[in-house]
Motif scaffolding. Structure first.
Motif, PDB file in Angstrom:
ATOM      1  N   UNK A  39     -32.042  12.669 -28.531  1.00 11.37           N
ATOM      2  CA  UNK A  39     -31.395  13.478 -27.499  1.00 11.37           C
ATOM      3  C   UNK A  39     -29.906  13.154 -27.415  1.00 11.37           C
ATOM      4  N   UNK A  40     -29.167  14.070 -26.769  1.00 12.03           N
ATOM      5  CA  UNK A  40     -27.739  13.845 -26.553  1.00 12.03           C
ATOM      6  C   UNK A  40     -27.475  13.108 -25.247  1.00 12.03           C
ATOM      7  N   UNK A  41     -28.312  13.338 -24.256  1.00 10.73           N
ATOM      8  CA  UNK A  41     -28.216  12.645 -22.979  1.00 10.73           C
ATOM      9  C   UNK A  41     -29.576  12.699 -22.296  1.00 10.73           C
ATOM     10  N   UNK A  42     -29.743  11.904 -21.238  1.00 13.36           N
ATOM     11  CA  UNK A  42     -31.054  11.721 -20.620  1.00 13.36           C
ATOM     12  C   UNK A  42     -30.975  11.931 -19.112  1.00 13.36           C
ATOM     13  N   UNK A  43     -32.058  12.492 -18.561  1.00 17.19           N
ATOM     14  CA  UNK A  43     -32.217  12.606 -17.113  1.00 17.19           C
ATOM     15  C   UNK A  43     -33.472  11.837 -16.720  1.00 17.19           C
ATOM     16  N   UNK A  44     -33.316  10.941 -15.749  1.00 16.07           N
ATOM     17  CA  UNK A  44     -34.428  10.138 -15.247  1.00 16.07           C
ATOM     18  C   UNK A  44     -34.794  10.649 -13.856  1.00 16.07           C
ATOM     19  N   UNK A  45     -35.875  11.426 -13.729  1.00 17.41           N
ATOM     20  CA  UNK A  45     -36.291  11.894 -12.413  1.00 17.41           C
ATOM     21  C   UNK A  45     -37.060  10.805 -11.678  1.00 17.41           C
ATOM     22  N   UNK A  46     -37.390  11.076 -10.427  1.00 18.74           N
ATOM     23  CA  UNK A  46     -38.178  10.117  -9.662  1.00 18.74           C
ATOM     24  C   UNK A  46     -38.539  10.673  -8.306  1.00 18.74           C
ATOM     25  N   UNK A  47     -39.785  10.546  -7.922  1.00 17.99           N
ATOM     26  CA  UNK A  47     -40.233  10.938  -6.592  1.00 17.99           C
ATOM     27  C   UNK A  47     -41.205   9.878  -6.085  1.00 17.99           C
ATOM     28  N   UNK A  48     -41.305   9.788  -4.752  1.00 16.75           N
ATOM     29  CA  UNK A  48     -42.289   8.873  -4.183  1.00 16.75           C
ATOM     30  C   UNK A  48     -41.758   7.467  -4.007  1.00 16.75           C
ATOM     31  N   UNK A  49     -42.584   6.497  -4.366  1.00 17.68           N
ATOM     32  CA  UNK A  49     -42.347   5.093  -4.081  1.00 17.68           C
ATOM     33  C   UNK A  49     -41.660   4.390  -5.252  1.00 17.68           C
ATOM     34  N   UNK A  50     -40.615   3.619  -4.951  1.00 21.92           N
ATOM     35  CA  UNK A  50     -39.855   2.890  -5.974  1.00 21.92           C
ATOM     36  C   UNK A  50     -40.776   1.994  -6.809  1.00 21.92           C
ATOM     37  N   UNK A  51     -41.610   1.199  -6.126  1.00 23.20           N
ATOM     38  CA  UNK A  51     -42.474   0.254  -6.836  1.00 23.20           C
ATOM     39  C   UNK A  51     -43.452   0.977  -7.760  1.00 23.20           C
ATOM     40  N   UNK A  56     -44.995   2.582 -13.406  1.00 21.73           N
ATOM     41  CA  UNK A  56     -45.184   3.589 -14.456  1.00 21.73           C
ATOM     42  C   UNK A  56     -44.225   3.363 -15.618  1.00 21.73           C
ATOM     43  N   UNK A  57     -42.990   2.992 -15.303  1.00 20.63           N
ATOM     44  CA  UNK A  57     -42.036   2.683 -16.372  1.00 20.63           C
ATOM     45  C   UNK A  57     -42.507   1.493 -17.198  1.00 20.63           C
ATOM     46  N   UNK A  58     -43.019   0.472 -16.515  1.00 23.07           N
ATOM     47  CA  UNK A  58     -43.510  -0.714 -17.217  1.00 23.07           C
ATOM     48  C   UNK A  58     -44.722  -0.380 -18.078  1.00 23.07           C
ATOM     49  N   UNK A  85     -32.223   5.572  -7.559  1.00 25.80           N
ATOM     50  CA  UNK A  85     -32.523   4.267  -6.985  1.00 25.80           C
ATOM     51  C   UNK A  85     -32.981   3.279  -8.049  1.00 25.80           C
ATOM     52  N   UNK A  86     -33.688   3.778  -9.058  1.00 26.61           N
ATOM     53  CA  UNK A  86     -34.161   2.910 -10.143  1.00 26.61           C
ATOM     54  C   UNK A  86     -33.017   2.300 -10.937  1.00 26.61           C
ATOM     55  N   UNK A  87     -31.821   2.872 -10.838  1.00 23.01           N
ATOM     56  CA  UNK A  87     -30.656   2.326 -11.544  1.00 23.01           C
ATOM     57  C   UNK A  87     -30.206   0.996 -10.948  1.00 23.01           C
ATOM     58  N   UNK A  88     -30.633   0.721  -9.713  1.00 23.08           N
ATOM     59  CA  UNK A  88     -30.188  -0.477  -8.992  1.00 23.08           C
ATOM     60  C   UNK A  88     -30.839  -1.743  -9.537  1.00 23.08           C
ATOM     61  N   UNK A  89     -30.335  -2.887  -9.066  1.00 24.08           N
ATOM     62  CA  UNK A  89     -30.951  -4.169  -9.435  1.00 24.08           C
ATOM     63  C   UNK A  89     -32.334  -4.319  -8.830  1.00 24.08           C
ATOM     64  N   UNK A  90     -32.496  -3.830  -7.582  1.00 24.00           N
ATOM     65  CA  UNK A  90     -33.778  -4.027  -6.906  1.00 24.00           C
ATOM     66  C   UNK A  90     -33.895  -3.112  -5.708  1.00 24.00           C
ATOM     67  N   UNK A  91     -35.116  -3.070  -5.131  1.00 23.63           N
ATOM     68  CA  UNK A  91     -35.378  -2.288  -3.930  1.00 23.63           C
ATOM     69  C   UNK A  91     -36.344  -3.046  -3.033  1.00 23.63           C
ATOM     70  N   UNK A  97     -44.515  -9.968  -0.340  1.00 23.32           N
ATOM     71  CA  UNK A  97     -44.131 -11.281   0.218  1.00 23.32           C
ATOM     72  C   UNK A  97     -42.616 -11.429   0.339  1.00 23.32           C
ATOM     73  N   UNK A  98     -41.961 -10.312   0.659  1.00 25.15           N
ATOM     74  CA  UNK A  98     -40.518 -10.339   0.859  1.00 25.15           C
ATOM     75  C   UNK A  98     -39.692 -10.309  -0.405  1.00 25.15           C
ATOM     76  N   UNK A  99     -40.344 -10.265  -1.566  1.00 19.69           N
ATOM     77  CA  UNK A  99     -39.610 -10.246  -2.837  1.00 19.69           C
ATOM     78  C   UNK A  99     -39.311  -8.811  -3.247  1.00 19.69           C
ATOM     79  N   UNK A 100     -38.037  -8.436  -3.358  1.00 20.44           N
ATOM     80  CA  UNK A 100     -37.689  -7.063  -3.764  1.00 20.44           C
ATOM     81  C   UNK A 100     -38.257  -6.728  -5.143  1.00 20.44           C
ATOM     82  N   UNK A 101     -38.446  -5.443  -5.377  1.00 15.30           N
ATOM     83  CA  UNK A 101     -38.940  -4.955  -6.670  1.00 15.30           C
ATOM     84  C   UNK A 101     -37.754  -4.769  -7.608  1.00 15.30           C
ATOM     85  N   UNK A 102     -37.844  -5.286  -8.809  1.00 19.03           N
ATOM     86  CA  UNK A 102     -36.740  -5.237  -9.769  1.00 19.03           C
ATOM     87  C   UNK A 102     -36.575  -3.843 -10.361  1.00 19.03           C
ATOM     88  N   UNK A 103     -35.312  -3.363 -10.397  1.00 15.56           N
ATOM     89  CA  UNK A 103     -34.994  -2.076 -11.006  1.00 15.56           C
ATOM     90  C   UNK A 103     -34.394  -2.247 -12.389  1.00 15.56           C
TER      91      UNK A 103
END
Length: 212
Positions: A39-51, A56-58, A85-91, A97-103
């Motif tokens: 591809x020449x460029x990419x679009x990453x969609x996302x709906x619902x819950x970050x985690x 699903x990505x994993x 939001x997935x572009x971020x370090x975490x959410x 247990x208080x540990x953010x989810x890694x992005x």
């Protein structure tokens, strides 16, 4: 121009693909990591819950492949809604247990609930809101008048580590990040594919941008 829409299991792909077809480009549903390279460029969609999106990505081995394409081959990427939001370090969404989810870590920062940012308005934030681009308009907003409305649906918001990475904001009680950019990686909290002509112009600007 081959625009890859990453199909990792989320449900809003159809509207993105239809918007790209209106723009007369060649959308490609990418459901194998190896197909990103064609591809020449990419679009990453996302709906619902970050985690859930991260899981699903994993499960599809997308994370390492995306990092190779974006960081190794400089493939331009646009994240949409939770995809931004997935572009971020975490959410904090889905934290255990208080540990953010890694992005993905493409744009330094953390995603937090709107209430944690001081929002006292109704959550989720759903509907049309005016977007401000600040003093320096990014190429993603070329040809779009100031304070144009875009369509939002979200309960969490991106807090960028570096103010310079925030290219647009919206007012929803507190000032909320509406779009980010770091190098050849962009993200919009709003849905351009659901934002009428202005949203289609965002997609067109991304596709025709200097790095895509």
């Amino acid at each position: 121009m081959r625009v890859g829409v990453i199909d990792y299991g989320v449900g809003n792909l159809g509207s993105v693909v239809r918007a790209l077809e209106v723009l007369r480009v060649s959308p490609v549903l990418v459901n194998r990591t190896s197909d990103m390279h064609a591809t020449d460029c990419l679009i990453l969609p996302g709906v619902g819950n970050f985690a859930d999106c991260v899981r699903m990505l994993e499960a599809g081995h997308w994370i390492a492949a995306l990092k190779e394409e974006v960081l190794g081959y400089n493939r331009p990427l646009l994240g949409v809604c939770v995809g931004m939001q997935l572009l971020a370090d975490s959410s904090t969404e889905g934290a255990v247990n208080g540990e953010p989810v890694t992005g993905l870590g493409f744009v330094p920062g953390q995603v937090k609930h709107l209430a944690a940012l001081g929002c006292q308005l109704r959550v989720p934030h759903a509907g049309w809101n005016a977007v401000s681009c600040g003093h320096t308009k990014d190429s993603l907003f070329n040809g779009i008048p100031a304070e144009t409305d875009f369509y939002f649906v979200h309960s969490y918001a991106f807090q960028a580590q570096n103010v310079a990475d925030v290219i647009a904001t919206t007012d929803y009680g507190p000032t909320v990040t509406a779009a980010v950019r770091r190098g050849h990686v962009w993200g919009t909290q709003f849905h351009p594919e659901k934002s009428s002509k202005a949203g289609f112009k965002i997609l067109k600007n991304f596709i025709e941008g200097p790095t895509c």
